[in-house]
Design a protein around this motif. Structure first.
Motif, PDB file in Angstrom:
ATOM      1  N   MET A 100      44.681 -29.697  96.851  1.00  0.00           N
ATOM      2  CA  MET A 100      44.736 -30.260  95.839  1.00  0.00           C
ATOM      3  C   MET A 100      45.861 -29.922  95.016  1.00  0.00           C
ATOM      4  SD  MET A 100      40.647 -30.363  94.799  1.00  0.00           S
ATOM      5  CE  MET A 100      40.618 -31.128  93.279  1.00  0.00           C
ATOM      6  N   GLU A 101      46.123 -28.539  94.682  1.00  0.00           N
ATOM      7  CA  GLU A 101      47.201 -28.353  94.221  1.00  0.00           C
ATOM      8  C   GLU A 101      48.543 -28.688  94.374  1.00  0.00           C
ATOM      9  OE1 GLU A 101      45.553 -24.080  91.860  1.00  0.00           O
ATOM     10  OE2 GLU A 101      46.824 -24.100  93.918  1.00  0.00           O
ATOM     11  N   ASP A 102      48.645 -28.765  95.965  1.00  0.00           N
ATOM     12  CA  ASP A 102      49.959 -29.500  96.487  1.00  0.00           C
ATOM     13  C   ASP A 102      50.195 -30.946  96.090  1.00  0.00           C
ATOM     14  OD1 ASP A 102      50.666 -27.163  97.838  1.00  0.00           O
ATOM     15  OD2 ASP A 102      49.867 -27.660  99.656  1.00  0.00           O
ATOM     16  N   ALA A 103      48.947 -31.531  96.176  1.00  0.00           N
ATOM     17  CA  ALA A 103      48.982 -32.909  95.575  1.00  0.00           C
ATOM     18  C   ALA A 103      49.414 -33.167  94.244  1.00  0.00           C
ATOM     19  CB  ALA A 103      47.647 -33.748  96.169  1.00  0.00           C
ATOM     20  N   LEU A 104      49.048 -32.291  93.442  1.00  0.00           N
ATOM     21  CA  LEU A 104      49.461 -32.335  92.029  1.00  0.00           C
ATOM     22  C   LEU A 104      50.854 -31.945  91.775  1.00  0.00           C
ATOM     23  CD1 LEU A 104      46.302 -30.641  90.337  1.00  0.00           C
ATOM     24  CD2 LEU A 104      46.914 -33.193  90.140  1.00  0.00           C
ATOM     25  N   ARG A 105      51.297 -31.044  92.719  1.00  0.00           N
ATOM     26  CA  ARG A 105      52.838 -30.837  92.497  1.00  0.00           C
ATOM     27  C   ARG A 105      53.552 -31.977  93.018  1.00  0.00           C
ATOM     28  NH1 ARG A 105      50.929 -25.863  95.156  1.00  0.00           N
ATOM     29  NH2 ARG A 105      50.895 -24.138  93.548  1.00  0.00           N
ATOM     30  N   GLN A 106      53.176 -32.523  94.003  1.00  0.00           N
ATOM     31  CA  GLN A 106      53.908 -33.762  94.371  1.00  0.00           C
ATOM     32  C   GLN A 106      54.023 -34.904  93.388  1.00  0.00           C
ATOM     33  OE1 GLN A 106      52.220 -35.110  98.200  1.00  0.00           O
ATOM     34  NE2 GLN A 106      52.491 -33.201  99.130  1.00  0.00           N
ATOM     35  N   ARG A 107      53.122 -34.817  92.459  1.00  0.00           N
ATOM     36  CA  ARG A 107      53.182 -35.911  91.464  1.00  0.00           C
ATOM     37  C   ARG A 107      53.737 -35.299  90.184  1.00  0.00           C
ATOM     38  NH1 ARG A 107      46.973 -38.568  91.656  1.00  0.00           N
ATOM     39  NH2 ARG A 107      48.151 -40.136  90.209  1.00  0.00           N
ATOM     40  N   GLY A 108      54.293 -34.120  90.338  1.00  0.00           N
ATOM     41  CA  GLY A 108      55.175 -33.446  89.145  1.00  0.00           C
ATOM     42  C   GLY A 108      54.293 -33.190  88.057  1.00  0.00           C
ATOM     43  N   LEU A 109      52.912 -32.798  88.354  1.00  0.00           N
ATOM     44  CA  LEU A 109      52.123 -32.395  87.144  1.00  0.00           C
ATOM     45  C   LEU A 109      52.013 -30.643  87.164  1.00  0.00           C
ATOM     46  CD1 LEU A 109      49.111 -35.151  87.564  1.00  0.00           C
ATOM     47  CD2 LEU A 109      51.299 -35.093  85.990  1.00  0.00           C
ATOM     48  N   LEU A 110      52.098 -30.066  88.483  1.00  0.00           N
ATOM     49  CA  LEU A 110      52.002 -28.664  88.633  1.00  0.00           C
ATOM     50  C   LEU A 110      53.315 -28.287  88.935  1.00  0.00           C
ATOM     51  CD1 LEU A 110      48.663 -27.668  90.184  1.00  0.00           C
ATOM     52  CD2 LEU A 110      49.288 -27.585  87.843  1.00  0.00           C
ATOM     53  N   MET A 111      53.780 -27.045  88.367  1.00  0.00           N
ATOM     54  CA  MET A 111      55.151 -26.476  88.876  1.00  0.00           C
ATOM     55  C   MET A 111      55.252 -26.198  90.275  1.00  0.00           C
ATOM     56  SD  MET A 111      56.976 -26.361  86.104  1.00  0.00           S
ATOM     57  CE  MET A 111      58.083 -25.152  86.171  1.00  0.00           C
ATOM     58  N   ALA A 112      56.000 -26.381  91.043  1.00  0.00           N
ATOM     59  CA  ALA A 112      56.162 -25.946  92.506  1.00  0.00           C
ATOM     60  C   ALA A 112      56.541 -24.349  92.356  1.00  0.00           C
ATOM     61  CB  ALA A 112      57.543 -26.780  93.201  1.00  0.00           C
ATOM     62  N   SER A 113      56.423 -23.724  93.502  1.00  0.00           N
ATOM     63  CA  SER A 113      56.636 -22.381  93.446  1.00  0.00           C
ATOM     64  C   SER A 113      58.074 -21.865  93.318  1.00  0.00           C
ATOM     65  CB  SER A 113      56.155 -21.608  94.804  1.00  0.00           C
ATOM     66  OG  SER A 113      56.794 -22.369  95.933  1.00  0.00           O
ATOM     67  N   LYS A 114      58.969 -22.343  93.727  1.00  0.00           N
ATOM     68  CA  LYS A 114      60.227 -22.095  93.259  1.00  0.00           C
ATOM     69  C   LYS A 114      60.880 -22.313  91.861  1.00  0.00           C
ATOM     70  CE  LYS A 114      62.347 -22.137  98.177  1.00  0.00           C
ATOM     71  NZ  LYS A 114      63.228 -22.688  99.091  1.00  0.00           N
ATOM     72  N   PRO A 115      60.713 -23.616  91.402  1.00  0.00           N
ATOM     73  CA  PRO A 115      60.774 -23.676  89.854  1.00  0.00           C
ATOM     74  C   PRO A 115      60.067 -22.633  89.079  1.00  0.00           C
ATOM     75  CG  PRO A 115      60.588 -25.741  91.033  1.00  0.00           C
ATOM     76  CD  PRO A 115      60.265 -24.875  92.090  1.00  0.00           C
ATOM     77  N   LEU A 116      58.835 -22.532  89.564  1.00  0.00           N
ATOM     78  CA  LEU A 116      57.999 -21.435  88.695  1.00  0.00           C
ATOM     79  C   LEU A 116      58.727 -20.228  88.805  1.00  0.00           C
ATOM     80  CD1 LEU A 116      55.321 -21.464  87.035  1.00  0.00           C
ATOM     81  CD2 LEU A 116      54.018 -20.720  89.038  1.00  0.00           C
ATOM     82  N   GLN A 117      59.012 -19.706  89.925  1.00  0.00           N
ATOM     83  CA  GLN A 117      59.774 -18.424  89.842  1.00  0.00           C
ATOM     84  C   GLN A 117      61.229 -18.490  89.154  1.00  0.00           C
ATOM     85  OE1 GLN A 117      60.091 -17.912  94.112  1.00  0.00           O
ATOM     86  NE2 GLN A 117      58.089 -17.589  94.613  1.00  0.00           N
ATOM     87  N   ARG A 118      61.676 -19.565  89.198  1.00  0.00           N
ATOM     88  CA  ARG A 118      63.263 -19.593  88.561  1.00  0.00           C
ATOM     89  C   ARG A 118      62.856 -19.498  86.825  1.00  0.00           C
ATOM     90  NH1 ARG A 118      64.951 -23.518  91.172  1.00  0.00           N
ATOM     91  NH2 ARG A 118      64.359 -25.237  89.842  1.00  0.00           N
ATOM     92  N   MET A 119      61.602 -20.379  86.537  1.00  0.00           N
ATOM     93  CA  MET A 119      61.329 -20.182  85.002  1.00  0.00           C
ATOM     94  C   MET A 119      60.986 -18.736  84.845  1.00  0.00           C
ATOM     95  SD  MET A 119      58.239 -22.453  83.151  1.00  0.00           S
ATOM     96  CE  MET A 119      56.850 -21.408  83.825  1.00  0.00           C
ATOM     97  N   ASP A 120      60.335 -18.116  85.569  1.00  0.00           N
ATOM     98  CA  ASP A 120      59.888 -16.770  85.271  1.00  0.00           C
ATOM     99  C   ASP A 120      61.134 -15.814  85.212  1.00  0.00           C
ATOM    100  OD1 ASP A 120      57.871 -14.661  84.709  1.00  0.00           O
ATOM    101  OD2 ASP A 120      57.596 -14.226  86.942  1.00  0.00           O
ATOM    102  N   THR A 121      62.035 -15.972  85.951  1.00  0.00           N
ATOM    103  CA  THR A 121      63.332 -15.351  85.706  1.00  0.00           C
ATOM    104  C   THR A 121      64.176 -15.632  84.493  1.00  0.00           C
ATOM    105  OG1 THR A 121      63.369 -14.918  88.157  1.00  0.00           O
ATOM    106  CG2 THR A 121      65.458 -14.490  86.903  1.00  0.00           C
ATOM    107  N   LEU A 122      64.473 -16.977  84.502  1.00  0.00           N
ATOM    108  CA  LEU A 122      65.230 -17.502  83.690  1.00  0.00           C
ATOM    109  C   LEU A 122      64.694 -17.335  81.863  1.00  0.00           C
ATOM    110  CD1 LEU A 122      66.843 -20.469  85.259  1.00  0.00           C
ATOM    111  CD2 LEU A 122      67.859 -18.284  84.936  1.00  0.00           C
ATOM    112  N   GLY A 123      63.461 -17.504  81.998  1.00  0.00           N
ATOM    113  CA  GLY A 123      62.759 -17.545  80.713  1.00  0.00           C
ATOM    114  C   GLY A 123      62.594 -16.079  80.038  1.00  0.00           C
TER     115      GLY A 123
END
Length: 265
Positions: free
Chosen positions: A124-147
């Protein structure tokens, strides 16, 4: 002017201001990184109730499923624990089937129930990521670093200053305290709400407004006589357990199991 050459008191005063500024700067930076944004399209609002729950968090998904299962008679609560009570309807959601099966096998703790439903939750989370509603793992990791860049910069200055003061045998108590605060802040800043993109936030807000606009059936004692029209899951998500018909066992269980600090998400 070189802050590293300042006296301890002067540097600490400057460091407090710098640290506060770095933390404040992280807020808009995190918001910008939580892409995509913008207002949701109609298809983004076309979600099944458990998808909405998963947007809000895994804990909220489990809570709403437990309420649904208890209200449908598939589970019961005795002495603060979940027990099997009856068969599931053929139309039960896969998440309900996973939680129900886990309880029948003796699993009652939150982490255990979520582990039992992990395959369906992940799908279900994968389906929500495909719709742009949840952060994908790589952008989430990038956000964790850049933020964390503003805090990392401030921490770097602090460690350089600490090294210089240590070489001169000067006390470092307050400076080390502030460095510890930076570490704690960075470790806990990305929490469950940052699983969602800004678009996901907008979807939750829009659906909340839609559901809160529905009327509440009220019984003779002034308490809700039944869930709001639409869906029990959405009622639990947006109005909480007190909006349900009075069930002391269920509400006591939810208060005990799902409102403690450090709940799983």
């Amino acid at each position: 002017m070189n802050p590293l050459a300042w006296s301890g008191d002067d540097f600490l005063g400057f460091y407090v201001l710098l640290l506060s500024g770095a933390m404040l700067a992280s807020v808009p930076l995190y918001q910008w990184l939580r892409r995509p944004g913008g207002p949701p399209a109609p298809e983004h609002l076309d979600l099944e109730p458990y998808q909405v729950a998963l947007l809000m968090g895994r804990k909220e998904t489990l809570v709403s499923a437990v309420v649904q299962l208890v209200q449908s008679g598939a589970l019961r609560i005795q002495d603060g624990l979940l027990h099997g009570a009856g068969p599931l309807a053929s139309s039960a959601h896969p998440l309900e089937k996973a939680f129900h099966a886990a309880v029948l096998q003796g699993v009652t703790d939150r982490k255990g129930l979520l582990r039992a439903a992990e395959p369906e939750l992940a799908r279900m989370e994968d389906a929500l990521r495909q719709r742009g509603l949840l952060m994908a793992s790589k952008p989430l990791q990038r956000m964790d670093t850049l933020g964390h860049l503003p805090q990392f910069a401030v921490a770097g200055l602090g460690f350089v200053k600490a090294g210089r003061e240590l070489s001169r045998d000067r006390p470092l108590g307050f400076l080390l305290l502030f460095l510890g605060l930076i570490v704690i802040f960075c470790a806990h800043w990305v929490n469950s709400q940052y699983r969602r993109s800004r678009r996901g936030d907008a979807v939750v807000q829009a659906l909340r407004a839609q559901h809160e606009a529905l009327p509440v059936p009220v019984g003779p004692q002034g308490a809700p006589s039944s869930p709001r029209p639409g869906n029990l899951v959405l009622t639990v998500l947006f109005l909480g357990a007190p909006a349900l018909p009075q069930d002391k066992e269920l509400q006591g269980y939810l208060a005990m199991e799902y409102t403690r600090p450090g709940d799983v998400t």
